[in-house]
Write a protein that holds these residues in place. Structure first.
Motif, short mmCIF file in Angstrom:
data_model
loop_
_atom_site.label_atom_id
_atom_site.label_comp_id
_atom_site.label_asym_id
_atom_site.label_seq_id
_atom_site.Cartn_x
_atom_site.Cartn_y
_atom_site.Cartn_z
N ASN A 125 -3.08 -2.19 8.20
CA ASN A 125 -2.06 -2.91 8.97
C ASN A 125 -2.38 -3.03 10.45
O ASN A 125 -1.91 -3.95 11.12
N ILE A 126 -3.16 -2.10 10.99
CA ILE A 126 -3.50 -2.17 12.42
C ILE A 126 -4.89 -2.74 12.63
O ILE A 126 -5.42 -2.72 13.73
N CYS A 175 -8.80 -8.34 12.15
CA CYS A 175 -8.35 -8.99 10.91
C CYS A 175 -9.48 -9.71 10.20
O CYS A 175 -9.24 -10.42 9.22
N SER A 192 -5.48 -10.05 2.63
CA SER A 192 -4.92 -9.00 1.78
C SER A 192 -4.87 -7.66 2.47
O SER A 192 -4.29 -6.71 1.95
N SER A 193 -5.48 -7.57 3.66
CA SER A 193 -5.54 -6.30 4.39
C SER A 193 -6.05 -5.20 3.46
O SER A 193 -5.48 -4.12 3.38
N VAL A 195 -3.51 -3.83 1.27
CA VAL A 195 -2.33 -3.86 2.13
C VAL A 195 -2.20 -2.54 2.90
O VAL A 195 -1.11 -2.00 3.06
N ASN A 196 -3.33 -2.01 3.34
CA ASN A 196 -3.30 -0.71 4.01
C ASN A 196 -4.05 -0.71 5.35
O ASN A 196 -4.19 0.33 5.96
#
Length: 208
Positions: free
Chosen positions: A63-64, A42, A56-57, A60-61
């Motif tokens: 996630n892992i 992260c 914001s990842s 948003v993509n």
């Protein structure tokens, strides 16, 4: 992860970007883009060695997490076998991915149409819906974003669509958003009820 700061390289990357890259949805002059150098899980590091939480990842993509070992390994293995393939061909990885998705879908939904991204998916979904229903109006939220292509940007519910409204018969409505409610609601339940009543009126007044 082990990361060595390199401010000089960071400046070079930034200067290259500002000299040659045109960024989307931005006034180019005052733009001051963040310059990531590395990432893991992260966290993201800049070239000065500062570590940041990627809230914001990206888009948003992720996630892992960044650089997940299984993802990196799968990319490396596939690139060594076949790095790209046209959509008209059968491919084992695409077929396996489609089956995994279909296995999670409701009964009778056995086909997956892969696209290049979100805007592409929105465009094709709108086309399919119009062909299937023989209706043409598309309803979408204000305060929404669906992509920057023809119908996707017209469906978008913010000001970015204004100079791009070439696709027709798009209607917008207010969805539930208690934080900045347009319905003067005092609870989530009240917000949902009033938003649904508003949507019902929009549908009745817009017609088929």
């Amino acid at each position: 992860m082990t990361f060595t700061a390199d401010p000089a390289e960071g400046k070079r990357v930034f200067d290259l970007d500002r000299a040659h890259v045109f960024h989307s949805w931005s006034a180019q002059g005052p733009l001051n883009p963040f310059t990531p150098a590395a990432a893991e899980g992260c966290y993201v590091w800049d070239y000065d060695g500062n570590r940041y939480l990627d809230f914001s990842s990206q888009l948003v993509n992720v996630n892992i997490g960044h650089q997940h070992p299984k993802v990196v390994k799968a990319i490396q293995e596939q690139a060594a076998i076949l790095s790209t393939i046209a959509p008209q061909h059968a491919n084992v990885k695409r077929g396996e991915a489609a089956k995994l998705i279909a296995d999670l879908a409701p009964a009778g939904m056995n086909k997956v149409f892969f696209t290049n991204g979100g805007a592409d998916a929105a465009e094709n979904a709108i086309r399919m819906a119009r062909i299937h229903t023989h209706k043409h109006k598309v309803l979408s939220f204000y305060r929404s974003y669906h992509g920057n292509t023809g119908s996707a940007i017209a469906a978008t519910g913010d000001q970015r669509r204004w100079p791009n409204e070439y696709s027709t018969q798009h209607v917008h409505f207010f969805g539930p958003y208690l934080y900045r409610s347009v319905f003067w609601s005092k609870s989530a339940e009240e917000e949902s009820t009033r938003a649904l009543e508003h949507l019902e009126q929009v549908i009745l007044l817009e017609g088929p």
